[in-house]
Design an enzyme around this catalytic site. Structure first.
Site, PDB file in Angstrom:
ATOM      1  CE  LYS A 158      19.394   3.916  -5.159  1.00 51.85           C
ATOM      2  NZ  LYS A 158      18.003   4.269  -4.809  1.00 51.85           N
TER       3      LYS A 158
ATOM      4  CB  THR B 130      17.297  12.542 -12.441  1.00 53.30           C
ATOM      5  OG1 THR B 130      17.676  13.636 -11.596  1.00 53.30           O
ATOM      6  CG2 THR B 130      18.050  12.627 -13.744  1.00 53.30           C
TER       7      THR B 130
ATOM      8  N   GLY C 135      13.025  10.764  -8.715  1.00 48.46           N
ATOM      9  CA  GLY C 135      12.305   9.489  -8.607  1.00 48.46           C
ATOM     10  C   GLY C 135      12.990   8.319  -9.274  1.00 48.46           C
ATOM     11  CB  THR C 136      16.323   7.804 -10.901  1.00 49.97           C
ATOM     12  OG1 THR C 136      16.943   8.602  -9.895  1.00 49.97           O
ATOM     13  CG2 THR C 136      16.244   8.579 -12.191  1.00 49.97           C
ATOM     14  N   GLY C 137      15.403   6.548  -8.159  1.00 52.07           N
ATOM     15  CA  GLY C 137      15.676   5.484  -7.184  1.00 52.07           C
ATOM     16  C   GLY C 137      14.436   4.653  -6.901  1.00 52.07           C
ATOM     17  CB  CYS C 138      10.910   5.622  -6.161  1.00 51.52           C
ATOM     18  SG  CYS C 138      11.295   6.844  -4.902  1.00 51.52           S
TER      19      CYS C 138
HETATM   20  N1  LIG Z   1      21.167  10.825 -15.586  1.00 49.89           N
HETATM   21  C1  LIG Z   1      21.051   9.505 -15.501  1.00 49.89           C
HETATM   22  N2  LIG Z   1      21.186   8.735 -16.609  1.00 49.89           N
HETATM   23  C2  LIG Z   1      21.068   7.383 -16.552  1.00 49.89           C
HETATM   24  N3  LIG Z   1      20.825   6.723 -15.418  1.00 49.89           N
HETATM   25  C3  LIG Z   1      20.674   7.424 -14.277  1.00 49.89           C
HETATM   26  C4  LIG Z   1      20.777   8.848 -14.248  1.00 49.89           C
HETATM   27  N4  LIG Z   1      20.575   9.273 -12.967  1.00 49.89           N
HETATM   28  C5  LIG Z   1      20.350   8.169 -12.235  1.00 49.89           C
HETATM   29  N5  LIG Z   1      20.426   7.050 -13.010  1.00 49.89           N
HETATM   30  C6  LIG Z   1      20.219   5.681 -12.585  1.00 49.89           C
HETATM   31  O1  LIG Z   1      18.983   5.660 -11.867  1.00 49.89           O
HETATM   32  C7  LIG Z   1      19.022   4.688 -10.843  1.00 49.89           C
HETATM   33  C8  LIG Z   1      18.705   5.364  -9.498  1.00 49.89           C
HETATM   34  O2  LIG Z   1      19.902   5.925  -8.969  1.00 49.89           O
HETATM   35  P1  LIG Z   1      19.992   7.256  -8.129  1.00 49.89           P
HETATM   36  O3  LIG Z   1      21.378   7.292  -7.596  1.00 49.89           O
HETATM   37  O4  LIG Z   1      19.539   8.404  -8.956  1.00 49.89           O
HETATM   38  O5  LIG Z   1      18.909   6.951  -6.987  1.00 49.89           O
HETATM   39  P2  LIG Z   1      18.246   7.930  -5.952  1.00 49.89           P
HETATM   40  O6  LIG Z   1      19.199   9.023  -5.598  1.00 49.89           O
HETATM   41  O7  LIG Z   1      17.748   7.075  -4.867  1.00 49.89           O
HETATM   42  O8  LIG Z   1      17.026   8.564  -6.775  1.00 49.89           O
HETATM   43  P3  LIG Z   1      15.800   9.438  -6.213  1.00 49.89           P
HETATM   44  O9  LIG Z   1      16.137   9.820  -4.813  1.00 49.89           O
HETATM   45  O10 LIG Z   1      15.672  10.584  -7.165  1.00 49.89           O
HETATM   46  O11 LIG Z   1      14.601   8.556  -6.279  1.00 49.89           O
HETATM   47  C9  LIG Z   1      20.421   4.087 -10.902  1.00 49.89           C
HETATM   48  O12 LIG Z   1      20.379   2.914 -11.688  1.00 49.89           O
HETATM   49  C10 LIG Z   1      21.243   5.152 -11.599  1.00 49.89           C
HETATM   50  O13 LIG Z   1      22.396   4.640 -12.215  1.00 49.89           O
HETATM   51  C1  LIG Z   2       7.770  10.229  -0.884  1.00 53.94           C
HETATM   52  C2  LIG Z   2       9.148  10.118  -1.412  1.00 53.94           C
HETATM   53  N1  LIG Z   2       9.777   8.923  -1.414  1.00 53.94           N
HETATM   54  C3  LIG Z   2      11.028   8.812  -1.899  1.00 53.94           C
HETATM   55  C4  LIG Z   2      11.683   9.903  -2.400  1.00 53.94           C
HETATM   56  C5  LIG Z   2      13.116   9.750  -2.904  1.00 53.94           C
HETATM   57  O1  LIG Z   2      13.196  10.042  -4.216  1.00 53.94           O
HETATM   58  C6  LIG Z   2      11.016  11.156  -2.397  1.00 53.94           C
HETATM   59  N2  LIG Z   2      11.598  12.264  -2.888  1.00 53.94           N
HETATM   60  N3  LIG Z   2       9.757  11.219  -1.911  1.00 53.94           N
HETATM   61 MG   LIG Z   3      16.525   7.249  -3.426  1.00 55.23          MG
END
Ligand SMILES: Nc1ncnc2c1ncn2[C@@H]1O[C@H](COP(=O)(O)OP(=O)(O)OP(=O)(O)O)[C@@H](O)[C@H]1O
Ligand SMILES: Cc1ncc(CO)c(N)n1
Ligand SMILES: [Mg+2]
Length: 575
Positions: free
Chosen positions: A255, A288, A290-293
C-alpha cells in the site's frame, strides 16, 4: 457452569485487567453447546456435526496453497446466511483503526463482522499511549467461540502482538477451514508507535504469510518484512511485492498511502504472475488514521460476498477513497492524524439518494434506455416515459438523447433524477458527463470513442456508476482495468435503433461475459421473444438486458415493462 475471573497480564510493567467469563474446560463448553436444554439444541447439534466434519476436511496448507473456491459458500442466500468476516485484531480506543475500523468497514459494505481482540490499545489522534496484550489462551478462546459456532467466510488479521497469538490463530484456522485469510501485517502505527515488535517477524515470515491468501503491508511494514529494504518509489514497491510474494502468500498488496503527498494513492498488487498498479487520487486530508485496517476489512468483506481477489481489492480501495473524501473536513481529536468517516456521511448520502447509490449488479436486470424519437412518435415526455418504465419494473434507466439541445436535455434529466430516486432506481446519462454532473445523476454510460474512463472517473468521483460499451474481450478487460462498474455488450441482435452497429450475436455476448470480471448487460435488438435466450446463456455475470424500442416504441410502456420483467424472471428464476 462458569466463573467470573479476572485475567491479569503484565506488559512493560503495567497491569492489565480483563474481566472474562471463563469456563473451566473446553470439553465443558462443548457439552454445554450440545446440551438438549438449549432451546436451539437442534441447530447447535447440527452445527457441532458440521464442526466435526470440518475438523476432518482436507485443506492444503503451505506456500501459495490452493483454497476453497471463493464464491463457494458465502453470498447471501435464501438460507438467511449473510457473508461473514472475522477480524482478529487490536482495539483502538480512538476508534479510527483496529477492530473498530473493521466493524465499521464491514457494516458499510453490508457484511457481518465478528471480532477476536488480541490487544487493547489506549490510542487517540496524537498517538498510542498504551498497549495491553490479551493473553494467547484468551485469544484462542475467542477464536474457538466464534469459529466453532458461526459460519465465518473470511478471516482478516490486524494487530498480532505476540508469537503466541499467531500460533493460536494458525492452529484455529487449520481446525476450522475458512474461505480466505487476509493478513494485514500491522507493526508500527502511523504515529510511529510499535504495535507488534520484531520478535513476531520470524513467525510472520515463516508461518503466517505462507498461509495468507493476501498480505497487505504498507511501505514501512514491507520494508521491515524485507529486512530494511528502502522503499521510496512505486518501482521500489513493485520489487517489494515480488520479494514478499516469495515468502509464500498467494497475493501481495503493497500500500502506498505513505508515498509523498505529491503522488496519487498508488498500491501495487502482485498475484505471482501479474503486477498491477492500482491508483486513485490522493485525498487531501489529515484524517487518514485507519485506512489500512479499513482497506483490508473491505477486501475481506468483498471476498466474503464471493468476489475474486482483484475485484475485491478495487472495490475496497474505492470505498476507502470515498470514505476519506466524505470525512476529509471532519474534526475529531486534536492530534495530527484524525479518523475518517466510514458510515456517517455515507449514510446521509445514501438517504439523500434513496439508498440506491452503491451500485449492485442486480440493478442491471431490466435496463431501460430512452429515445426521444420514440417518445415523440407516441406523444409522451421523457419524464412520462421514464415514470412508466420504472412503474413497470425497470431496475435502471439511461437517458440517451443524441439529438437534443443541451439545455432541454438537462431540464429533462433534472426532472428524472428525483423521479427515479423516489423509486430507488439509478439514473444514468448516456455519454454526457457534464449533464450527469449538473443534474447529480447516479452515473454515466460511455462508448469506446467517448471520454476515456479514467477521465470520467476523476470528474464524477468514486461513488458514481460508470458503464462502458464493449464488443469484444479486449475491450471488456480494459474496462475492468480502467475501473468501470459494468459493461454494456452488443448489439446482440440486429437493431434499427443504432445505425451501422455491428451485430455480435449470442456467441459474441458470451465471449465478452467470460472474459469480463464485471457484470454485463446485453443490448441490441432484444425483445419479448428473444430475451429469454439471452438470459439463458451460461454466464454467471450476465446481469440483465437493456432495451430501447421494446419498451418505448409501444403504446403502454408500463405494461410492456411488466411483461418483459416477467419474461426475464422466468428465464433467470434465481435472480
Ligand atoms: N490520502 C489518501 N487518499 C486516497 N487514498 C489513500 C490516502 N491515504 C491512504 N490511501 C489508501 O488507503 C489504503 C491504505 O494504505 P496506507 O498506506 O495508508 O495503509 P496503512 O499505513 O496501513 O494505514 P493505517 O496504518 O493508518 O491503518 C491504500 O489503498 C492507500 O492507497
Ligand atoms: C489497534 C490498531 N490496529 C492497527 C492500527 C494501524 O492503523 C492501529 N493504529 N491500531
Ligand atoms: Mg497499516
Amino acid at each position: 457452569m462458569g466463573e467470573l475471573v479476572v485475567i491479569k497480564t503484565t506488559r512493560a510493567g503495567e497491569l492489565c485487567n480483563l474481566v472474562t467469563f471463563k469456563r473451566s474446560t473446553s470439553d465443558h463448553m462443548n457439552s454445554a453447546m450440545l446440551s438438549s436444554s438449549c432451546p436451539q439444541s437442534h441447530c447447535l447439534a447440527s452445527k457441532q456435526g458440521n464442526a466435526i466434519h470440518k475438523l476432518h476436511s482436507e485443506r492444503a496448507y503451505g506456500s501459495h496453497s490452493s483454497r476453497v473456491p471463493m464464491a463457494a459458500s458465502s453470498s447471501e442466500g435464501s438460507n438467511g446466511r449473510i457473508p461473514h468476516v472475522l477480524t482478529v485484531a487490536g482495539s483502538d480506543s480512538g476508534a479510527g483503526a483496529g477492530i473498530q475500523a473493521d466493524l465499521k468497514a464491514c457494516a458499510a459494505l453490508g457484511v457481518y463482522c465478528s471480532t477476536v481482540i488480541t490487544a487493547v490499545t489506549a490510542q487517540n489522534t496524537v498517538g498510542v499511549q498504551g498497549v495491553n496484550i490479551v493473553p494467547e489462551e484468551f485469544v484462542a478462546e475467542q477464536l474457538k467461540s466464534v469459529l466453532s459456532d458461526m459460519q465465518v467466510g473470511v478471516v482478516k488479521t490486524g494487530m498480532l502482538p505476540s508469537i503466541g497469538a499467531v500460533k493460536v490463530l494458525l492452529q484455529c484456522i487449520k481446525e476450522f477451514p475458512i474461505q480466505a485469510l487476509i493478513v494485514d501485517p500491522v507493526m508500527v502505527s502511523t504515529s510511529g508507535d510499535v504495535l507488534a515488535g520484531s520478535s513476531v517477524l520470524p513467525i510472520f515470515r515463516e508461518e503466517l504469510l505462507p498461509m495468507a491468501d493476501l498480505v497487505t503491508p504498507n511501505i514501512k511494514e514491507a520494508s521491515i518484512l524485507l529486512g530494511g529494504m528502502v522503499l521510496e518509489t512505486v518501482a521500489d514497491m513493485r520489487r517489494a511485492a515480488k520479494s514478499i510474494y516469495d515468502m509464500g502468500p498467494r497475493n501481495v498488496l503493497v500500500k502506498g498511502g505513505d508515498l509523498p503527498d505529491s503522488l496519487d494513492a498508488v498500491d501495487v498488487f502482485f498475484d505471482g504472475e501479474h503486477l498491477h498498479e492500482l491508483s486513485s487520487r490522493r485525498i487531501n486530508t489529515w484524517n487518514t488514521h485507519g485506512t489500512g485496517c479499513t482497506l483490508a476489512s473491505g477486501i475481506a468483506a468483498e471476498l466474503a460476498k464471493g468476489l475474486p481477489m482483484l475485484s475485491a481489492i478495487k472495490i475496497s480501495k474505492r470505498f476507502v477513497e470515498t470514505a476519506l473524501d466524505y470525512g476529509k473536513d471532519i474534526f475529531i481529536g486534536c492530534g495530527p492524524q484524525g479518523p475518517f468517516d466510514h458510515l456517517l456521511k455515507l449514510k446521509n448520502t445514501l438517504r439523500r439518494l434513496g439508498a440506491h447509490r452503491l451500485f449492485s449488479p442486480a440493478d442491471l436486470f431490466l435496463y431501460a434506455v430512452t429515445d426521444s424519437g420514440m417518445n415523440k412518435k407516441w406523444g409522451r415526455s421523457i419524464n412520462d416515459a421514464v415514470r412508466a418504465a420504472v412503474e413497470g419494473g425497470a431496475t435502471i434507466v439511461q437517458l440517451r438523447e443524441k439529438n437534443m439541445e443541451t439545455r432541454d436535455f438537462l431540464e429533462a434529466a433534472q426532472e428524472c433524477v428525483p423521479l427515479c430516486r423516489s423509486y430507488g432506481v439509478p439514473l444514468l446519462i448516456n455519454d454526457r458527463v457534464d449533464i450527469a454532473l449538473a443534474c447529480d445523476a447516479d452515473g454515466v454510460h460511455v462508448g469506446q470513442s467517448d471520454m476515456p474512463l479514467s477521465v470520467v472517473r476523476s470528474l464524477l468521483g468514486p461513488e458514481k456508476i460508470i458503464g462502458v460499451s464493449c464488443k469484444n474481450p479486449e475491450q471488456a478487460y480494459q474496462a475492468w482495468i480502467d475501473g468501470a462498474d459494468y459493461i454494456g455488450c452488443g448489439g446482440v441482435f440486429p437493431t434499427n435503433t443504432k445505425a451501422n452497429n455491428q451485430t455480435i450475436g449470442l456467441d459474441g455476448l458470451k465471449a465478452v461475459c467470460l472474459a469480463s470480471k464485471l457484470p454485463v448487460v446485453a443490448i441490441g435488438g432484444i425483445n419479448m421473444s428473444n430475451a429469454g435466450s439471452v438470459m439463458e446463456i451460461d454466464a454467471p455475470n450476465l446481469a440483465g438486458v437493456a432495451v430501447v424500442s421494446t419498451l418505448f416504441d409501444t403504446e403502454c410502456v408500463s405494461s410492456t415493462t411488466q411483461k418483459l420483467h416477467a419474461a426475464l424472471k422466468a428465464a433467470a428464476p434465481r435472480t
